[in-house]
Design a protein around this motif. Structure first.
Motif, PDB file in Angstrom:
ATOM      1  N   TYR A  22     -66.054  18.221-114.301  1.00 12.34           N
ATOM      2  CA  TYR A  22     -67.249  18.225-114.933  1.00 12.34           C
ATOM      3  C   TYR A  22     -68.561  18.886-114.014  1.00 12.34           C
ATOM      4  O   TYR A  22     -68.505  18.464-112.677  1.00 12.34           O
ATOM      5  N   PRO A  23     -69.303  19.260-114.610  1.00 11.74           N
ATOM      6  CA  PRO A  23     -70.660  19.778-113.679  1.00 11.74           C
ATOM      7  C   PRO A  23     -71.541  18.537-113.527  1.00 11.74           C
ATOM      8  O   PRO A  23     -71.735  17.645-114.248  1.00 11.74           O
ATOM      9  N   ALA A  24     -72.091  18.480-112.116  1.00  9.21           N
ATOM     10  CA  ALA A  24     -72.867  17.564-111.724  1.00  9.21           C
ATOM     11  C   ALA A  24     -73.951  18.125-110.781  1.00  9.21           C
ATOM     12  O   ALA A  24     -73.512  18.909-109.944  1.00  9.21           O
ATOM     13  N   TYR A  25     -75.200  17.517-110.785  1.00 12.81           N
ATOM     14  CA  TYR A  25     -76.102  18.094-109.938  1.00 12.81           C
ATOM     15  C   TYR A  25     -76.375  17.034-108.946  1.00 12.81           C
ATOM     16  O   TYR A  25     -76.508  15.820-109.199  1.00 12.81           O
ATOM     17  N   ARG A  26     -76.001  17.580-107.775  1.00 11.01           N
ATOM     18  CA  ARG A  26     -76.047  16.724-106.479  1.00 11.01           C
ATOM     19  C   ARG A  26     -76.785  16.861-105.492  1.00 11.01           C
ATOM     20  O   ARG A  26     -77.322  18.239-105.355  1.00 11.01           O
ATOM     21  N   THR A  27     -77.429  15.908-104.735  1.00  7.51           N
ATOM     22  CA  THR A  27     -78.298  16.072-103.838  1.00  7.51           C
ATOM     23  C   THR A  27     -77.394  16.128-102.529  1.00  7.51           C
ATOM     24  O   THR A  27     -76.727  15.220-102.217  1.00  7.51           O
ATOM     25  N   TYR A  81     -80.149  20.786-103.250  1.00  3.93           N
ATOM     26  CA  TYR A  81     -79.753  20.123-104.564  1.00  3.93           C
ATOM     27  C   TYR A  81     -78.996  21.448-105.177  1.00  3.93           C
ATOM     28  O   TYR A  81     -79.419  22.468-105.192  1.00  3.93           O
ATOM     29  N   GLU A  82     -77.679  21.052-105.434  1.00  5.12           N
ATOM     30  CA  GLU A  82     -76.585  22.057-106.080  1.00  5.12           C
ATOM     31  C   GLU A  82     -76.030  21.549-107.269  1.00  5.12           C
ATOM     32  O   GLU A  82     -75.792  20.493-107.328  1.00  5.12           O
ATOM     33  N   TRP A  83     -75.713  22.368-108.239  1.00 11.41           N
ATOM     34  CA  TRP A  83     -74.697  21.952-109.105  1.00 11.41           C
ATOM     35  C   TRP A  83     -73.407  22.205-108.558  1.00 11.41           C
ATOM     36  O   TRP A  83     -73.158  23.336-108.063  1.00 11.41           O
ATOM     37  N   ARG A  84     -72.523  21.217-108.694  1.00  8.45           N
ATOM     38  CA  ARG A  84     -71.076  21.216-108.206  1.00  8.45           C
ATOM     39  C   ARG A  84     -70.331  20.812-109.298  1.00  8.45           C
ATOM     40  O   ARG A  84     -70.636  20.305-110.339  1.00  8.45           O
ATOM     41  N   ILE A  85     -68.992  21.142-109.289  1.00  4.79           N
ATOM     42  CA  ILE A  85     -67.873  20.971-109.873  1.00  4.79           C
ATOM     43  C   ILE A  85     -67.230  19.831-109.507  1.00  4.79           C
ATOM     44  O   ILE A  85     -66.576  19.836-108.387  1.00  4.79           O
ATOM     45  N   LEU A  88     -62.298  13.907-111.558  1.00  6.87           N
ATOM     46  CA  LEU A  88     -62.218  12.450-111.539  1.00  6.87           C
ATOM     47  C   LEU A  88     -60.633  12.257-110.935  1.00  6.87           C
ATOM     48  O   LEU A  88     -59.751  12.962-111.713  1.00  6.87           O
ATOM     49  N   MET A  89     -60.604  12.072-109.756  1.00  8.77           N
ATOM     50  CA  MET A  89     -59.352  12.138-109.092  1.00  8.77           C
ATOM     51  C   MET A  89     -59.084  10.742-108.433  1.00  8.77           C
ATOM     52  O   MET A  89     -59.920   9.747-108.564  1.00  8.77           O
ATOM     53  N   LEU A  90     -57.723  10.433-108.108  1.00  7.00           N
ATOM     54  CA  LEU A  90     -57.288   9.080-107.718  1.00  7.00           C
ATOM     55  C   LEU A  90     -58.295   8.462-106.359  1.00  7.00           C
ATOM     56  O   LEU A  90     -58.558   7.403-106.348  1.00  7.00           O
ATOM     57  N   HIS A  91     -58.862   9.593-105.663  1.00  8.31           N
ATOM     58  CA  HIS A  91     -59.599   9.366-104.307  1.00  8.31           C
ATOM     59  C   HIS A  91     -61.174   9.156-104.786  1.00  8.31           C
ATOM     60  O   HIS A  91     -61.939   8.830-103.931  1.00  8.31           O
ATOM     61  N   GLY A  92     -61.516   9.391-106.124  1.00 12.71           N
ATOM     62  CA  GLY A  92     -62.905   9.322-106.493  1.00 12.71           C
ATOM     63  C   GLY A  92     -63.517  10.623-106.412  1.00 12.71           C
ATOM     64  O   GLY A  92     -62.973  11.717-106.174  1.00 12.71           O
ATOM     65  N   LYS A  93     -64.842  10.584-106.645  1.00  8.23           N
ATOM     66  CA  LYS A  93     -65.541  11.831-106.467  1.00  8.23           C
ATOM     67  C   LYS A  93     -66.101  12.068-104.948  1.00  8.23           C
ATOM     68  O   LYS A  93     -66.038  11.078-104.206  1.00  8.23           O
ATOM     69  N   PHE A  94     -66.678  13.410-104.801  1.00  5.51           N
ATOM     70  CA  PHE A  94     -67.258  13.283-103.417  1.00  5.51           C
ATOM     71  C   PHE A  94     -68.483  12.721-103.396  1.00  5.51           C
ATOM     72  O   PHE A  94     -69.303  12.856-104.404  1.00  5.51           O
ATOM     73  N   TYR A  95     -68.926  12.563-102.269  1.00  6.40           N
ATOM     74  CA  TYR A  95     -70.242  11.944-101.588  1.00  6.40           C
ATOM     75  C   TYR A  95     -70.652  12.464-100.359  1.00  6.40           C
ATOM     76  O   TYR A  95     -69.598  12.894 -99.638  1.00  6.40           O
ATOM     77  N   TYR A  96     -71.726  12.224-100.176  1.00  7.94           N
ATOM     78  CA  TYR A  96     -72.366  13.027 -98.978  1.00  7.94           C
ATOM     79  C   TYR A  96     -73.165  11.809 -98.225  1.00  7.94           C
ATOM     80  O   TYR A  96     -73.779  11.172 -98.576  1.00  7.94           O
ATOM     81  N   ASP A  97     -72.763  11.558 -96.953  1.00  5.52           N
ATOM     82  CA  ASP A  97     -73.525  10.753 -95.961  1.00  5.52           C
ATOM     83  C   ASP A  97     -74.413  11.488 -95.035  1.00  5.52           C
ATOM     84  O   ASP A  97     -74.392  12.721 -94.704  1.00  5.52           O
ATOM     85  N   LEU A  98     -75.269  10.980 -94.209  1.00  5.63           N
ATOM     86  CA  LEU A  98     -76.321  11.449 -93.365  1.00  5.63           C
ATOM     87  C   LEU A  98     -76.541  10.749 -92.359  1.00  5.63           C
ATOM     88  O   LEU A  98     -76.513   9.566 -92.207  1.00  5.63           O
TER      89      LEU A  98
END
Length: 143
Positions: A22-27, A81-85, A88-98
């Protein structure tokens, strides 16, 4: 037999939907204003301020940007900010730390970590103390 085919579909359809993309607008990199001062509260120009972004669940270094503070001790990051694809997987979605790292010759480095790029306030106030400086990039490799 007709009922049996539809009941199998009822079990298979949710599994297919849960593993779909699914498309998601991510920071990816947040907007941020970092203000750097010495112990006396004077702005420190020429300090390097690093934004290090890691992508999880794999922990890959995604981005490594830096800015140099101006005469008022401020460094501004515009945000990415980007649109990413996502999927939903077993490990969950991607996230970003800083991680924010500030270095200036003659001052000890300042490092602050955020579990998510969304946890960053719009303004970060940093007071550097006298001490030994080292490269923020070397420090990130040592972790």
């Amino acid at each position: 037999m007709y009922y049996f085919r539809h009941s199998r579909l009822a079990y298979i359809a949710p599994l297919f939907l849960m593993s779909s993309c699914y498309p998601a607008y991510r920071t990816i990199e947040p907007y941020g204003l970092v203000e750097v001062y010495d112990n006396q509260g004077q702005p420190l120009s020429g300090s390097k301020v690093y934004f290090k972004i890691k992508q999880y669940p794999y922990g890959d270094l995604y981005s490594h940007n830096f800015r140099i503070t101006d005469w008022s001790g401020q460094a501004t990051f515009d945000g990415l900010y980007e649109w990413r694809i996502d999927s939903l997987m077993l490990h969950g979605k991607f996230y970003y730390d800083l991680d924010i790292c500030v270095e200036k010759e003659g001052y000890a480095n300042y490092v602050q970590s955020f579990n998510s790029v969304l946890d960053l306030d719009d303004k970060v106030h940093v007071n550097l103390k006298s001490g030994k400086a080292y490269s923020c990039f070397e420090q990130s490799e040592a972790r």
